[in-house]
Design an enzyme around this catalytic site. Sequence first.
Site, PDB file in Angstrom:
ATOM      1  CG  HIS A  22      -1.821  -1.040   1.529  1.00  0.00           C
ATOM      2  ND1 HIS A  22      -3.148  -0.942   1.308  1.00  0.00           N
ATOM      3  CD2 HIS A  22      -1.501  -2.344   2.104  1.00  0.00           C
ATOM      4  CE1 HIS A  22      -3.695  -1.939   1.559  1.00  0.00           C
ATOM      5  NE2 HIS A  22      -2.839  -2.960   2.351  1.00  0.00           N
ATOM      6  CD  GLU A  84      -1.361   1.872   3.966  1.00  0.00           C
ATOM      7  OE1 GLU A  84      -0.771   2.391   3.218  1.00  0.00           O
ATOM      8  OE2 GLU A  84      -2.285   1.539   4.250  1.00  0.00           O
ATOM      9  CG  HIS A 124      -5.085  -1.577  -1.282  1.00  0.00           C
ATOM     10  ND1 HIS A 124      -5.360  -0.512  -0.459  1.00  0.00           N
ATOM     11  CD2 HIS A 124      -6.049  -2.328  -0.908  1.00  0.00           C
ATOM     12  CE1 HIS A 124      -6.650  -0.745   0.118  1.00  0.00           C
ATOM     13  NE2 HIS A 124      -6.795  -2.010  -0.385  1.00  0.00           N
ATOM     14  CG  ASP A 134      -3.135   2.012  -1.971  1.00  0.00           C
ATOM     15  OD1 ASP A 134      -4.026   1.881  -2.444  1.00  0.00           O
ATOM     16  OD2 ASP A 134      -2.604   1.462  -0.853  1.00  0.00           O
TER      17      ASP A 134
HETATM   18 ZN   LIG Z   1      -4.041   0.644   0.282  1.00  0.00          ZN
END
Ligand SMILES: [Zn+2]
Length: 233
Positions: A22, A84, A124, A134
């Site tokens: 992400h 992330e 993602h 993303d």
């Molecule tokens: Zn994401």
Amino acid sequence: MKQIPLPYFDERNAKIDMIVVHAVAHSFKDAVDGFKSHEVSPHYIIDEKGKIYQCVADDKRAWHAGVSFWRGQENLNHNSIGIELCSESFGQKKYPFSQISALIRLCQHLKRKYHIKKERILAHSDIAPTRKADPGKAFPWAYFAKHGLGVWYDVKNTQKVNLKDEKTLLGDIGYDISNFNAAKWAFIRHFMGKYVPDDTIKNLEEKPYPDKINIPQDEFLKVLKAVWFEIQK
Ligand SMILES: [Zn+2]
């Protein structure tokens, strides 16, 4: 590795077999505040300097993927690890080398530990193409694949594939093709990033795919076949 525990998780009902990459359009501190206000959580966050933070233990189901689909399977939070990357351009400008190096180290460790197949390391946007953009067109998937993570392609393999139907090819790779434009654009963002124009973060967050896709069709079909070939190997 630093711990920054987030309470948004529950129990898994499946074995870990996927990594979802992400990006969040904020610096580290704002990203964490955002996760708290939206009650979401990745397992890991990597800041722009390459520092890794763990938010949720691997064996718990973190809340990062949302409504998602890949190869006939839904609710991918159950079987995936979410990572992330802090990216103020939301993945539109080159990711810092130190951040990508840290991600590669972390993914190689997780891949070994949980026996995750390289083709199950995804964006993602791949697993939620109608909702997510993303980690963005600037994510270096080709470089990532050189480290055994994710797949990349060789256009020379195009001629080995006789299938011509775009929907079948995209669906076989794994995409949810119920919204064909969204799936096609997610593929383009992942494998043909140079065709994706810059956009505002607001647009990327609200509607991550165009209504009409304008890229050279023959080039698209070539890359699509080459990626399909890699997945079948
Ligand atoms: Zn994401």
